[in-house]
Structure formats: C-alpha cells, structure tokens
Design a protein around this motif. Sequence first.
Motif, PDB file in Angstrom:
ATOM      1  N   THR A   1     -32.769 -31.255  90.984  1.00 18.40           N
ATOM      2  CA  THR A   1     -32.052 -30.858  92.203  1.00 18.40           C
ATOM      3  C   THR A   1     -30.930 -31.840  92.483  1.00 18.40           C
ATOM      4  OG1 THR A   1     -33.703 -32.034  93.529  1.00 18.40           O
ATOM      5  CG2 THR A   1     -34.001 -29.669  93.247  1.00 18.40           C
ATOM      6  N   ALA A   2     -29.848 -31.334  93.057  1.00 17.57           N
ATOM      7  CA  ALA A   2     -28.667 -32.157  93.319  1.00 17.57           C
ATOM      8  C   ALA A   2     -28.953 -33.187  94.406  1.00 17.57           C
ATOM      9  CB  ALA A   2     -27.500 -31.274  93.723  1.00 17.57           C
TER      10      ALA A   2
ATOM     11  N   ALA B   1     -30.297 -26.420  92.313  1.00 14.62           N
ATOM     12  CA  ALA B   1     -30.842 -26.968  91.066  1.00 14.62           C
ATOM     13  C   ALA B   1     -29.798 -26.824  89.964  1.00 14.62           C
ATOM     14  CB  ALA B   1     -32.129 -26.231  90.689  1.00 14.62           C
ATOM     15  N   TYR B   2     -29.869 -27.734  88.983  1.00 13.12           N
ATOM     16  CA  TYR B   2     -28.885 -27.666  87.907  1.00 13.12           C
ATOM     17  C   TYR B   2     -29.418 -28.387  86.673  1.00 13.12           C
ATOM     18  CZ  TYR B   2     -27.619 -32.600  88.475  1.00 13.12           C
ATOM     19  OH  TYR B   2     -27.640 -33.972  88.514  1.00 13.12           O
ATOM     20  N   PHE B   3     -28.773 -28.137  85.520  1.00 14.78           N
ATOM     21  CA  PHE B   3     -28.953 -28.972  84.331  1.00 14.78           C
ATOM     22  C   PHE B   3     -27.571 -29.340  83.814  1.00 14.78           C
ATOM     23  CE2 PHE B   3     -28.527 -24.782  82.415  1.00 14.78           C
ATOM     24  CZ  PHE B   3     -27.740 -25.018  81.289  1.00 14.78           C
TER      25      PHE B   3
ATOM     26  N   ASP C   1     -34.213 -21.774  98.066  1.00 10.66           N
ATOM     27  CA  ASP C   1     -32.828 -22.176  98.324  1.00 10.66           C
ATOM     28  C   ASP C   1     -32.593 -23.645  97.967  1.00 10.66           C
ATOM     29  OD1 ASP C   1     -34.056 -23.591 100.356  1.00 10.66           O
ATOM     30  OD2 ASP C   1     -33.190 -22.413 101.979  1.00 10.66           O
ATOM     31  N   PHE C   2     -33.633 -24.331  97.473  1.00 10.18           N
ATOM     32  CA  PHE C   2     -33.528 -25.693  96.946  1.00 10.18           C
ATOM     33  C   PHE C   2     -33.024 -26.703  97.973  1.00 10.18           C
ATOM     34  CE2 PHE C   2     -33.065 -22.734  93.381  1.00 10.18           C
ATOM     35  CZ  PHE C   2     -34.072 -23.191  92.536  1.00 10.18           C
ATOM     36  N   GLN C   3     -33.194 -26.411  99.257  1.00 10.75           N
ATOM     37  CA  GLN C   3     -32.712 -27.349 100.266  1.00 10.75           C
ATOM     38  C   GLN C   3     -33.526 -28.636 100.287  1.00 10.75           C
ATOM     39  OE1 GLN C   3     -29.868 -27.018 102.295  1.00 10.75           O
ATOM     40  NE2 GLN C   3     -29.585 -25.452 100.735  1.00 10.75           N
ATOM     41  N   ARG C   4     -34.824 -28.509 100.085  1.00 13.50           N
ATOM     42  CA  ARG C   4     -35.698 -29.682 100.122  1.00 13.50           C
ATOM     43  C   ARG C   4     -36.181 -30.084  98.733  1.00 13.50           C
ATOM     44  NH1 ARG C   4     -36.223 -33.014 104.597  1.00 13.50           N
ATOM     45  NH2 ARG C   4     -35.246 -31.826 106.259  1.00 13.50           N
TER      46      ARG C   4
END
Length: 873
Positions: free
Chosen positions: A705-706, A727-729, A684-687
């Motif tokens: 990650t943001a 996460a993103y690009f 979930d990319f929280q950390r």
Amino acid sequence: MGCGLRWLGTLSGVGCSVGFRRGLSGEASQAYLVHIFEVLNAINLKLQGKNINIIMHHDTIRAFMAKLDLWKCQIQDGNIQPVLAAVAEAGGSAVKAAGEGDVAAQEVVVRRKRQEAEEAPGPADLCDFGSSPDETLCDWTNLNVTQLKWLPTKGESAFWIGGPQEDVSYGDTLGGYALFETSQIPKRGGARQTFESAMLMSPIRDSTGPKGMCVKFWYSIGGLSPERLRVLLHPVPEISEGDSVNDLMEGYDGSDDLVLWEARDMTMGEWKEGQVVYTFDRNHSIIFEGIPVPSDDLNRRYRGFFAVDELAFTPSEQCGAFCTFEGGTCGWSQDTNDDFDWGLSRGSLNPSTGPPRDRSSFANDGLMGGYAYINSGYPRRPGDRARLMSLEFQGTNPDSPLCMRFWTHMYGNGIGTLSVIIFDVQNAEDRVIWTISGEAGNAWYQGQVPIASPTPFKIVFQGEVGANNLGDIAIDDISIVQGACPSAPQVAASKSGDCTFEVDECEWANPAPRDRLDEMDWVRSVAADNRAPARDHTLGTPQGFYMTLARGSVQRGGDRAWLVSPTMSGSEEAMCIAFWYFMYEPFIDPSGPSLGSLLVYLRYQSSEGDLVTRPVWSLKNHQGPNWMYGQVKVQSDQDYVAVFEGAWGSSRGNGFMALDDITLFSGECTTMPLKAQTTGGDCDFQRDACQWKNITSDPDFRWTTASVSRRPANLPDHTFGGPVGYAYFDVFNQNARPQSLTLLSPPMDKSEDNAPICISFWFAYFGASDTTKLKVTREPYDRSAPEDQRYGDPVELWVLEAQNIGAQRPEWQFGQVEVDASADYRISLIGMASNGGFAIDDIKTYSGSCGMRPERADPTQTGTGDQGFGPAN
C-alpha cells in the motif's frame, strides 16, 4: 369520476373506458362505425332482451339513452359491476363483428381502475382527478391566498410539467392527479400573497360525529425544491347563502388550522399511501398544502413536485388501526385472555391519576374527545393486565415496516407498565416490542415503535396495574404509517440501538482514545449551529439534533470517527438497521469528489476467538443536499456491536456528513440504496489492504500500500485524492525476466441465484516498459475440501498490457469484468513487469452481469493494435 366510456366523445360517469384508434382509412372507418353500433346493440341486448334492435327503432334508441343515464346513477352509487360486465362482453363480440381485415379496427383498449368499485366511496367523497383529456380537480379549490397553484395533470406530461409517470387510479400515463411544481417563484408585482405555498381545499364538510372521518390519499414527492407536504384541518365560520370560497377565506392566516399529517422525504418516484383519522364538531374543510423550500434557498432553482391522487373521505373504520376513541374502540377489541378490560373516558374522576381530558382537547383546548384507559381502582390488584387487540395484519414486507404512533398518559403514584406487543397469529406467541413503566407526569406524551413481522399478526396494547389504585394508564390517537421509525421514548425500546438523538446519544458512543480505533469523534449537534444540514430529520426543524462528523483544525485525508452501538444479543434471527444519512459536498474539487466515506461495520468475536470487523454497508463522497434513507441486514450468532464509521477525504475536501434516526427492526431486509452493498472483496485501501493478501514471496518486489514517503510517480489516491490509499507494485529489474506478483482476494461466496457478479476497479500504469501487464483471474474455492485441495485451476478474465493503455503519464482509469459466481471462488490480481508497475484502487463488486471495460482487456481478443483508451469518467 375518473373516466368515461370513450368512443367518438366522452360520456362521463362510467368507471371504465373503451378507446378506439382514430384516423382510420375509409373502409376501416365504416368498420369503426359498425363497431360502435355493435357495441351499443350488444349492451342493449344484454339488458333488454333479444327482440329489440336499437338501429331500427328510434323509440328504443331514446330508451337506450335513458338507460345510459340510469347506469350513470348506478355508478354514482357504487354499483357498476353489471355495466362493466356488459361492456367487456359486448366489446369482445363487436370487435369480431367489425371484420377480420383491419387490425386497427379490432383493437380495443380497456382501462380499469385499480380499486374495486364496490369499495369506492361515493362521488362527493372521492376525487381521482379524472382521465385524459378530462383531468380535473373535482370540487377541490386552489386558495387565492397564494399565487402558487395545484393543477390537474397526467403521467403523460411528467417530463413536460412534472410529476410521476403514472397515476394511482389506472396505473397508466393517461390517468389524472393533482400536481404542484415546486420550483416556480411567485411573480413580483403580482397579487399579494400571505403564504409561499400551494393550498388545495376540499368542499366544506359538516361535523364528523364521534366516530370521526378517515382521509385516504396517495402522494409522491420528488426533486430538490419540495420541503414538506401537509394535511390541514381548517375550521370554517358560519356560512351565508351566496358565500364563495374566497369570501370564506378572507383574512385567512392559518392560525386556527390543525396539522393532521406531514411528510418531508422524497418517495423516489413511487406513490405512497397516506391516511389520517380526525374528529371535528363543526363545519370545516381539509387543505393539502405543498410547501417548497424558501425562495432564497439555492435548491429552489431545481425542479421538484408534490403530487396527490385518489383523495377520499371514508368512514374511520376503513383506516384500519387508526383510532381517536371518541366513538368507541374502532377496530380494536378486548382480549379474552387477560384479567380485565380497557375502558373509555373523557376525563379522570380522580385528580391524583389519569388525564383530565383527551389528548387533542388537552393540546387545543377543545371540548370534545375521548381516550382509552385502564382503571386501576377496585377490584384491581397489582399485576392485573388488560389487553386491547387490533384487527389482524398481514406480514410486513421486509423492506417496508410500519411505524405506529400513539399518545400515552401515565400519571399517578401507582403507575404500572404499558407495553406494545406483536401477537403472532400463526404461533399464538407474544413478542414485546415497546414497554415503559412508572409515572411520567400529568401530561400526554407521544410514543412510537416500528412494526415488523414476517407472519400475520395483531398489535396489542397491554396495561398492567402497578403498586396501588393510583395507576390509571391512558392511550389516545393511534395512527400507523409506512416506513421505519426509532422507538420513542428510547427507554421503551425492546432492543437497544434506536435513537433520534433529540435527548442524548442513546448509548451510542465514541471509542475511548486508548482504544486507538479512530482519530476523531461523532458529535451530537443542533441543526441551528451548523451550515448543513440546516434541519434534522426527526423534527425537520433547525431546533432538532443529529450526529455530525467533526472537523478538526488539523485534519488529514482518511481520518475517521467510530460511533459504536450498545452490545446487541446474538441470534439466528436477522435484524435490519435503518438510518438517515447526509453526505453533501457543495463544492467539488477539480480533481474529483473528495468528501469521504460512510460505512457500517458488524463487530463481533468469532467462535475461534478472533475479533471480526465486517463491513456490511458503504458509500463514498457526495450523495446530495438532502437526508437519504439507508438500511442493511445484520445477523450474528454471537453478541455484536454495530459501528458507523465516518471518514473525511483529502484535506482539500469540504462538506458535511451526518446521521439521524437509527432504527432496528426484525426482518431480512435488502441493502438500501443498492449501491451501498458491500462484500468481503470490496476495498478502498485507505487503511490497509482489507482482506486482500500479497502472496508473492520475493522480499524486494511485492504488492504493497502507498505511503507518504513511498508511492509511485507521486500518484494521488483515487478515492479521495489524498497522497495515500491504494495498492501497487513497482518492479525495476532489467537484467532478469519479468517478475510475477499476485494480490489474492478472500474467499467469495456464490450468489444466491447463481447469477454472475461484476467486479470493478480503478487502475493506473507507470514505468518505461511496454511489456508490463496486469491480469485478473478467477479460481474455484471449495471450503469443505482439505486446505491444500481447496483451489482449482485459475481462468484469465481480464488482461491488459502497458502498450495498449495509451496514457502518457500515470492516471486512474476504469476497469470491470464479469465473474462466474455459481460457486465459491477467489480473485487474483496478477502483475508482471521488469521495469514498471500498476496501482489498484476502489475494488467493488456488484450483482449482475456487465461488459468488459476497457474492451481491449478481453483475453479472448487476438488483435493487439495500437488503439489506446482514455481515462473513464
């Protein structure tokens, strides 16, 4: 009894039913009538010989009808096998005789009870609540001290009146059971009521005698409005001729009733078996009391029910290991491989050791009762052992352990040790699962322990003599129920980790601040001090304790708390951690649920010396206003700790998160609920990016990650609605060809049955280029091959271009794709862009196949029309 031999009408008393279709054509009706007579004739010939024809002889018909009454008497005595055999055999030949041309006339439906007839109690002791259209409460009576009533119904009415869709007796929609619908409110201005519950009372029964009575039943609980189901023993005063039930219950206030059994948890649409053994020396009745939540509780508006079926009174021996020790040792026997035997007593002869009376009379000031004990007097010596052994049990279901409850009395200067042991019948080996030593005071205390074994076993109570002859140890009132329970008292647990939190945290602890593993603490709290949950799970009262996730005055989305277990020894044997959790968000933010998450980690040091924190169970956000059951398998060859991580969602979120009744037991249990399953690819990319890795070497453009200071188009997190957590690009490079950026999963294990898996995720597009693209690929991964030869050729599974999205602004949308899991593999998320990008969040894998979402992402489709799709719900 439950149903009749049904044709034109109903003839009650026969333990099976043969039903025929109605509304037949004229020709079929004749065949139908012939069918009936052929069935009767065949049954008659079966029992009287072949020289008699009931159609031709009136006197024989009368004799045949008399035989039906005889059969009814046989059935009432439990002897129905000859009748069943006759009906079954005759029914088959009669269908054939009815003619081959009418299918409707041939159809015969035979409904049989699940229980074997020869094991059934007599009719006065069993109520199966009939069968459609003759559902009945038998001789059980609704008490008039309340407006709320139990009613007889059937599974066919489950979505009309409520209740399970099948009964227990027949396992179909026509069998009857008793139901109390819990959302109903007593009418204002109606008859005065003492209780806001529904009470179903048995016929009055005589003294049970010293061996006691076993009450067997099946129950089901569903919905938000039930609170608890209880079985009560109600003493009945002297009966005068002509007294009605209402006369006997005049002035009833429940103060003299004894609670024999209680259940509070939903059965999730299933029937569960209940049993209780009791003794009583006077006239009495048994009451099933269904208690809804209070009228002012918001959950009372929601539908719910209690249902009971197959209520039976049987000899106490039929309740297995249950024992009150008032008429002997029940099914328990003395082990021959020990030093001496357990004895029976009503009270100690030495005021310096042993109980003055048995547990039930100690609590209720009664006069009658006994218990089992070890006599530490002469000729016993320190270390002598006595073993009391149960009958043999079959191996338990890995997902359904047993919970044994019992009472102990350990008073005296020389108290030794009491142990509960699982004796493996196949290997003749002992496994101690509960043990306690030393004096506990002159009182009875309840103990409990989870029972789990994959192989047949016996339960052993082992008493060991202590330092001197003032060491009598007693046990009483043994009972066994289905389901996991924490060992109690906690010091008696063979494996550290079991905890009810009623006394303390049982060595579960928050990490020290210097460890920098979390930002908050779990707090042990009494239910009365919290808005929710209003009751703990252990006791089901506001006075009970549980662990709750603290809320600070300054709180950010993603703040988390760890609750770490004591160190557990590594083993090849799998263990199961069971627990009860509460995740409730009473007000949902317009942006979506944002309560937070609850995870279970396994934390250990690998053989290479690396510290591994592996998620094994995970749920997010609102799960409902009730305590829910969770469990997960844990196994590590290395010593390990289990970690419960609670994390709050966005600061706008509100809600409650709590834990209670942690239990460890042996077994290869499955994850419950199924949606809590997790794999190494879930994130979930929280950390951070979990075990996903950016493998793009370009220093300017990459998956990341943001953060609060750097995130695309102010896009909020999908998981909790916070500013970070995905996460993103993002590529802006108009003068060059599109960049390709890859986010690579960890190696994923093949499925156990080679079945496919489904990988789901949420994505959002942003930018100004219609050529921006996101792809999902799979590549085989061979762990045994050299490092540079482990990867195979990637296969495109899911492809989406920005021009096919249709959204005018960045918003989260749902995607999923089926993945071949017949061999180990890895997943890649590949982004391609020259002016724009994609964000990814909440990657989750599920067992089984699934459809493509959105359908436009199917790479095998050639159409690229301008059909967009909206955000998924």
